[in-house]
Scaffold this active site. Structure first.
Site, mmCIF file in Angstrom:
data_model
loop_
_atom_site.group_PDB
_atom_site.id
_atom_site.type_symbol
_atom_site.label_atom_id
_atom_site.label_comp_id
_atom_site.label_asym_id
_atom_site.label_seq_id
_atom_site.Cartn_x
_atom_site.Cartn_y
_atom_site.Cartn_z
ATOM 1 N N GLU A 219 1.564 26.745 109.262
ATOM 2 C CA GLU A 219 1.736 25.814 110.378
ATOM 3 C C GLU A 219 1.315 24.387 110.036
ATOM 4 O OE1 GLU A 219 1.393 27.274 114.564
ATOM 5 O OE2 GLU A 219 0.115 28.780 113.637
ATOM 6 N N HIS A 235 -2.063 49.643 94.514
ATOM 7 C CA HIS A 235 -1.196 50.823 94.504
ATOM 8 C C HIS A 235 0.283 50.476 94.514
ATOM 9 C CE1 HIS A 235 -4.432 53.845 94.960
ATOM 10 N NE2 HIS A 235 -5.073 52.796 95.436
ATOM 11 N N LYS A 329 11.356 27.911 120.772
ATOM 12 C CA LYS A 329 10.992 28.140 122.176
ATOM 13 C C LYS A 329 12.045 27.549 123.104
ATOM 14 C CE LYS A 329 6.000 28.723 121.779
ATOM 15 N NZ LYS A 329 4.699 28.059 121.800
#
Lengths: 334, 334
Positions: A219, A235, A329
């Site tokens: 951000e 792993h 938005k």
């Protein structure tokens, strides 16, 4: 640099200790002991939930952070839902809050206003109102402190941890000086990340810190960032730091470490850096500092905040602006 | 290509439906209803836990996957611990299993042998023995199926889901043909990922699939891979797909989608690709296929298995060898 609320990002980062001091004075509702706690939020409002989990690592009840539109299927009456939305208008958090209402959970809301405040009034549930006008990621003190205090009152966060939390503002102020001086560790790290992809590794317990670094770099610096936790990294990902060679040779790996990391995780960090160092550009090993768990976590969190600010400067990005989130938005609301 | 157990990776991937059919025949212990379930494992043995959570998405009790040396502090008597270690010698899983024993949890162990089998005998707790000799990531059918069946017997996985699971082998066989044909979707995706960094996005519910893709690409293709879930990606990472420009312009983004994704998440995928497409190399949108949730999840999982195999071929990597993990284990045991 664009100013926000009359403050630049540096001033917003500097406001963290004051936010904590201020929020420690809030009057908070007394709650009954829940069976389980869901902290619902997104982005800058959700990370407070992750950090709470880390602070309450000895809790006898489960604390889950939910970053989605609804609660897990097993959420039920007797559970506590803490809805954390800085703006109060985060659609996922509102939706999860409504889900909690319909499932008869105990509800608590934290926001600077917005729909969440209105809903809390409508449902007659406690609402903790925090100051308006901050970008959510810079309001961590306001978002986190009420949760810490509510959990302390319930006995979920122990007295020692809370005492250390009360002393946090002073500790953070001392860090400001450290991280703002010339050639600070924060600037050094930002210079390593510049024009490279930063990769942040931590133990499972410290992973919320890695998430905070990533979100701040995303951000504030508008930069890509990859994180993973140990021991799981050993792993699978350890094999993947190879192809494409030209890209991996350009990664800068940071190991964020703490003295309480499991001894085998410490050893895994050691061996991993040896096994991958020829495939990457380089690595940094950062040891947390502070006299207790709370301060050590925040040493690393605050360091990351400053790193993201310096990296924004290197990229000539306005650390406050988040044009894509604003545009997203806007389109979502059409 | 090196052969393993007389089988190449392609044959190991092809063995998944047979593994499921075989494991559906296992005789399993009858357990009492737990308060909560912890599935402890690492890497290829842990992903079965994540997929279980996805299959049991309507569960009335919490299922948590633990990839660490110990259980969370709130683990207690009445909870069930399922220790999943393909080899039976994974030190983190053994340690978590001992932690569960000391905290009086109900224990169940799954392994092909090793220390975990011995410990289960010592503590007189049920042990489900699966065939030896597979690389753990290729033994998903053996690792997952017993857990699915145990949870079905407890009523945590519903009858419809289990019926769909029983039909899974046949569905997977039909996918083999699809993914192995010339110019299959799997080859197309692998060619997009070749010499680039793949980025995998999913909804929260599908995130175990993203984790499987990442681990397979890491281990089989020896390639770097980044994942993130929606909607959280929209709150930070969407800003970060920008710097460093030269690196981000080289990312290949894959959206793995399902018809049951929340409508707002679907819309978020749509808008996100528009907002980032000028900053990246390109993207692929992959819709799951199948007549039910179980099959649709496995359509995506199996596709990822094939993608990782083809990508290994492009990089001229032996998909079976994992030299760094072997070397790490050697050094850890010194």
């Amino acid at each position: 640099m664009r100013r926000f609320l009359g403050m630049e990002m540096l001033e917003l980062i500097r406001s963290l200790p004051n936010q904590i001091e201020e929020a420690l004075q809030y009057e908070l509702p007394l709650l009954e002991m829940p069976k389980r706690i869901f902290i619902c939020g997104m982005g800058g409002s959700a990370i407070a939930g992750d950090i709470t989990k880390t602070l309450a690592k000895n809790s006898k009840i489960a604390i889950e952070v939910v970053r989605d539109y609804s609660l897990p299927s097993y959420a039920t009456k007797g559970d506590l839902l803490i809805a954390s939305s800085y703006s109060g208008d985060t659609e996922e958090t509102i939706s999860a809050f409504e889900d909690g209402k319909s499932k008869n959970l105990t509800l608590l809301a934290i926001s600077s206003g917005g729909k969440l405040e209105n809903l809390a009034q409508k449902y007659e549930v406690p609402h903790i109102k925090i100051p308006q006008g901050y970008p959510p990621r810079t309001a961590l003190g306001y978002l986190l402190t009420p949760i810490v205090k509510v959990l302390k009152n319930l006995g979920i966060i122990d007295d020692k941890t809370f005492e250390d939390y009360i002393k946090l503002p002073k500790f953070l102020q001392s860090l400001q000086e450290e991280f703002e001086k010339e050639n600070s560790l924060a600037i050094e790290l930002a210079s390593k990340y510049y024009r490279r992809i930063p990769v942040i590794y931590t133990s499972t317990a410290l992973y919320p810190v890695a998430l905070r670094w990533k979100a701040q770099i995303n951000e504030n610096s508008k930069a890509f960032c990859h994180t993973m936790e140990f021991p799981e990294m050993n792993h699978n990902e350890i094999n993947g730091i190879k192809n494409p060679a030209g890209r991996c040779e350009d990664l800068w790996v940071t190991f964020l470490q703490d003295e309480e990391d499991h001894p085998r995780v410490k050893l895994r960090f050691e061996i991993t850096k040896e096994l991958i160092e020829n495939s990457i550009q380089g690595y940094s090993i950062i040891e947390s500092k502070g006299s207790n768990w709370v301060h050590r976590i925040f040493y690393l969190i605050y360091l990351g905040d400053y790193v993201s600010l310096y990296l924004a400067k290197f990229y000539k990005e306005d650390p406050i602006a988040i044009p894509r989130i604003s545009e997203l938005k806007r389109r979502l609301s059409q």
